[in-house]
Design an enzyme around this catalytic site. Structure first.
Site, PDB file in Angstrom:
ATOM      1  NE  ARG A  28     -22.858  14.897  -8.175  1.00 34.51           N
ATOM      2  CZ  ARG A  28     -23.465  14.952  -9.420  1.00 34.51           C
ATOM      3  NH1 ARG A  28     -24.641  14.876  -9.277  1.00 34.51           N
ATOM      4  NH2 ARG A  28     -22.721  15.192 -10.398  1.00 34.51           N
TER       5      ARG A  28
ATOM      6  CE  LYS B 150     -12.066   9.387  11.936  1.00 31.67           C
ATOM      7  NZ  LYS B 150     -10.779   9.066  12.584  1.00 31.67           N
TER       8      LYS B 150
ATOM      9  CD  GLU C  63      -9.446   0.159  17.670  1.00 29.41           C
ATOM     10  OE1 GLU C  63      -9.441   1.103  18.449  1.00 29.41           O
ATOM     11  OE2 GLU C  63      -9.127   0.023  16.539  1.00 29.41           O
TER      12      GLU C  63
ATOM     13  CE  LYS D  91     -15.973   5.697  16.645  1.00 28.35           C
ATOM     14  NZ  LYS D  91     -15.376   4.984  15.730  1.00 28.35           N
TER      15      LYS D  91
ATOM     16  CD  GLU E 284      -9.656  12.338  13.601  1.00 24.47           C
ATOM     17  OE1 GLU E 284     -10.581  11.365  13.495  1.00 24.47           O
ATOM     18  OE2 GLU E 284      -8.455  12.404  13.055  1.00 24.47           O
TER      19      GLU E 284
ATOM     20  NE  ARG F 226     -14.570   9.927  14.652  1.00 22.65           N
ATOM     21  CZ  ARG F 226     -15.528   9.612  13.923  1.00 22.65           C
ATOM     22  NH1 ARG F 226     -16.658  10.608  13.582  1.00 22.65           N
ATOM     23  NH2 ARG F 226     -15.553   8.376  13.361  1.00 22.65           N
TER      24      ARG F 226
ATOM     25  CG  ASN G 278      -6.416   8.075  14.996  1.00 19.84           C
ATOM     26  OD1 ASN G 278      -5.572   8.051  14.246  1.00 19.84           O
ATOM     27  ND2 ASN G 278      -7.534   7.617  14.370  1.00 19.84           N
TER      28      ASN G 278
ATOM     29  CG  HIS H 168      -5.720   4.187  15.479  1.00 20.07           C
ATOM     30  ND1 HIS H 168      -6.144   3.782  17.007  1.00 20.07           N
ATOM     31  CD2 HIS H 168      -6.588   3.353  14.969  1.00 20.07           C
ATOM     32  CE1 HIS H 168      -6.890   2.885  17.037  1.00 20.07           C
ATOM     33  NE2 HIS H 168      -7.590   2.954  15.742  1.00 20.07           N
TER      34      HIS H 168
ATOM     35  CG  HIS I 138      -3.299   3.879  10.755  1.00 25.95           C
ATOM     36  ND1 HIS I 138      -3.958   4.770  10.537  1.00 25.95           N
ATOM     37  CD2 HIS I 138      -4.170   2.857  11.214  1.00 25.95           C
ATOM     38  CE1 HIS I 138      -5.469   4.569  11.084  1.00 25.95           C
ATOM     39  NE2 HIS I 138      -5.339   3.222  11.395  1.00 25.95           N
TER      40      HIS I 138
ATOM     41  CG  HIS J  60      -7.075  -1.620  12.750  1.00 24.56           C
ATOM     42  ND1 HIS J  60      -6.203  -0.795  12.466  1.00 24.56           N
ATOM     43  CD2 HIS J  60      -8.096  -1.137  13.609  1.00 24.56           C
ATOM     44  CE1 HIS J  60      -6.791   0.352  12.788  1.00 24.56           C
ATOM     45  NE2 HIS J  60      -7.990   0.067  13.497  1.00 24.56           N
TER      46      HIS J  60
HETATM   47  O1  LIG Z   1     -13.614   6.855  14.760  1.00 27.16           O
HETATM   48  C1  LIG Z   1     -12.493   7.465  14.981  1.00 27.16           C
HETATM   49  O2  LIG Z   1     -12.541   8.660  15.031  1.00 27.16           O
HETATM   50  C2  LIG Z   1     -11.473   6.442  15.130  1.00 27.16           C
HETATM   51  O3  LIG Z   1     -10.374   7.046  15.064  1.00 27.16           O
HETATM   52  C3  LIG Z   1     -11.525   5.107  15.364  1.00 27.16           C
HETATM   53  C4  LIG Z   1     -10.429   4.222  15.068  1.00 27.16           C
HETATM   54  O4  LIG Z   1     -10.346   3.331  16.012  1.00 27.16           O
HETATM   55  C5  LIG Z   1     -10.543   3.524  13.679  1.00 27.16           C
HETATM   56  O5  LIG Z   1      -9.445   2.702  13.524  1.00 27.16           O
HETATM   57  C6  LIG Z   1     -10.665   4.484  12.360  1.00 27.16           C
HETATM   58  O6  LIG Z   1     -11.026   3.868  11.395  1.00 27.16           O
HETATM   59  C7  LIG Z   1      -9.288   5.423  12.323  1.00 27.16           C
HETATM   60  O7  LIG Z   1      -9.581   6.277  11.294  1.00 27.16           O
HETATM   61  P1  LIG Z   1      -8.352   7.153  10.707  1.00 27.16           P
HETATM   62  O8  LIG Z   1      -9.002   8.288  10.390  1.00 27.16           O
HETATM   63  O9  LIG Z   1      -7.129   7.188  11.758  1.00 27.16           O
HETATM   64  O10 LIG Z   1      -7.906   6.267   9.495  1.00 27.16           O
END
Ligand SMILES: O=C(O)C(=O)C[C@@H](O)[C@H](O)[C@H](O)COP(=O)(O)O
Length: 466
Positions: free
Chosen positions: A223, A245, A287, A329, A339, A343, A347, A350, A354, A367
């Site tokens: 945990r 993350k 990035e 960052k 987020e 935050r 993305n 992304h 993704h 990526h």
């Molecule tokens: O830290 C963050 O917040 C980001 O979204 C940074 C991204 O560049 C990074 O690729 C992150 O892992 C993406 O996260 P996700 O939640 O979109 O899967």
């Protein structure tokens, strides 16, 4: 990527509710899913109404600057504005570390979970920097088969000097396609076999895949055990090692299983980039371009002027780009750790990216390559919406091409695939797709579901095979 080309070995001949909380006075803490399967079925959203309301509003990416300090000057009140000043100036004067080499410290300001990001050349040789962030007596280093021959011995030495720490290690297969629950279980197997207790520190040594998996393993093992990041790729140094993350991919969606779990420190030895393959270098630069687009126009200008130096791994240029990225960052994470708002601007590109990674099969594109394509698609859509001047799209495409990054999706990606895969994005709320789009002058963006869907269709039609 957070992945498979990371650090070709040298023998291969080659040169992943907003509001900043400040801490005044504190010293510096497989296969692709069949495109025919509908990911929509996997998407579920539950959140409180208030949160939805907040998130459905456009989120403008404007927050104050965070703290950036040089070594030896870490006590004292946060110096807001220092970070942005550094963005405009050439690489800032840096403090010398005990080995006489350049070192910077950027603080991630999260109250009692704050942590430092150390940036410098040769930092892996400074064991005391790492050891002071290891509270117990035992460490599990998690790395991969590419990084282990390059940096594992040195990391063990850094930790065991002085004799106080006992170190175990586990070496995972390398690549985004191994960022899975099955491979993650190898970390827990090792931890249990070695009888590691709750006082243990898990140390991630490698790129984004290793970092994300180690953090998630640490969050879950008994945990929660301590966690330290030693990133060795541009991608992980400028992005994934910072902010907590962690997680793994699911066949139906990238990074779908995970946790927010912050490290106790991030140690960035920029010398490790000397073994990084050029394609991986470019992937991480994607990035850095992102920070320029969403909030740091001066960094974007700097990249336009200095891309050849960055690609040539000029130490000053690398140090500056890594530091500026970490400052950006850290500011965003400090303002919105989980987020709930701003935050999500990190993305940019992304949601499209993704979809490409999942649709083409994890590991097919790196990526950062997928994010590069995604940023151009987001910029294209922003132009169609009338939110940015076309010159921003043109400059973005030119800068990414100058970094040797792709700017169009693979021909196998159809508009329908994009739509299906984008529907499982983590920014989807109550079934509504939200995107990070550019708005206003360079450096401005919004997170919004409030856009004309016809413009998304136009962008997909422009970029996808008919
Ligand atoms: O830290 C963050 O917040 C980001 O979204 C940074 C991204 O560049 C990074 O690729 C992150 O892992 C993406 O996260 P996700 O939640 O979109 O899967």
């Amino acid at each position: 990527m957070r992945g498979s080309l990371q650090h070709r070995q040298l023998r291969a001949n080659d040169s992943g509710c907003c509001g900043i909380r400040t801490r005044a006075g504190l010293p510096g803490r497989g296969p692709a899913p069949a495109a025919t399967r509908s990911p929509r079925a996997a998407a579920s959203c539950s959140s409180q109404q208030g949160q939805q309301k907040q998130q459905q509003q456009q989120i403008h990416a404007t927050i104050p600057a965070a703290r950036m300090e040089t070594a030896g000057a870490r006590a004292g009140a946060p110096r807001r504005g220092a970070a942005l000043a550094a963005a405009v100036a050439p690489p800032a004067a840096a403090a010398a570390s005990s080995s006489g080499r350049v070192m910077k410290t950027v603080e991630v300001d999260l109250g009692d979970r704050s942590y430092p990001i150390y940036i410098g050349q040769g930092l892996l040789n400074q064991g005391e920097l790492l050891r002071k962030h290891v509270p117990g007596k035992r460490v599990l280093i998690v790395t991969n088969e590419t990084i282990a021959p390059l940096y594992l011995d040195r990391t063990i030495k850094a930790l065991t000097e002085g004799g106080a720490l006992q170190v175990d290690s586990v070496v995972l297969p390398d690549g985004e396609e191994h960022k899975s629950m099955d491979v993650l279980a190898l970390v827990w197997d090792k931890a249990l076999e070695a009888r590691l207790d709750r006082g243990t520190t898990f140390l991630a040594l490698g790129g984004g895949v290793v970092g994300d998996m180690t953090g998630f393993a640490a969050a879950c093992y008994q945990r929660g055990v301590h966690f330290v990041q030693v990133p060795t790729t541009v991608m992980s140094q400028v992005d994934s090692s910072v902010g907590g993350k962690t997680g793994v991919n699911h066949p139906l969606g990238k990074n779908m299983i995970g946790a927010f779990y912050q490290p106790r420190c991030v140690l960035i030895d920029t010398d490790t980039l000397n073994t990084l393959p050029p394609r991986e270098l470019a992937s991480g630069i994607s990035e850095i371009v992102k920070y320029g687009l969403i909030r740091d126009a001066a960094l974007f200008d700097w990249l336009e002027a200095n891309m050849p130096k960055l690609l040539a791994r000029d130490p000053e240029a690398v140090a500056y780009a890594v530091e500026r990225s970490c400052v950006n960052k850290a500011e965003v994470v400090a303002a919105d750790e989980r987020e709930g708002g701003v935050r999500a601007t990190l993305n940019l590109g992304h949601t499209f990216g993704h979809a490409i990674e999942t649709g083409c099969g994890y590991g097919t594109l790196l990526h950062g390559e997928a994010v590069s394509i995604g940023m151009v698609m987001a910029a294209d859509m922003s132009v169609r919406l009338g939110w940015i001047d076309r010159s921003i799209l043109d400059r973005t495409r030119a800068l990414l091409l100058a970094a040797n990054l792709p700017v169009t999706p693979p021909a196998t990606m159809t508009a329908d695939m994009f739509k299906d895969l984008m529907a499982v994005d983590k920014k989807v709320l109550a079934g509504k797709l939200r995107l990070v789009l550019l708005k206003g002058p360079l450096g401005g963006c919004v997170v919004t579901g409030d856009f004309d869907p016809a413009k998304l269709d136009e962008t997909l039609a422009e970029f996808c095979a008919k």
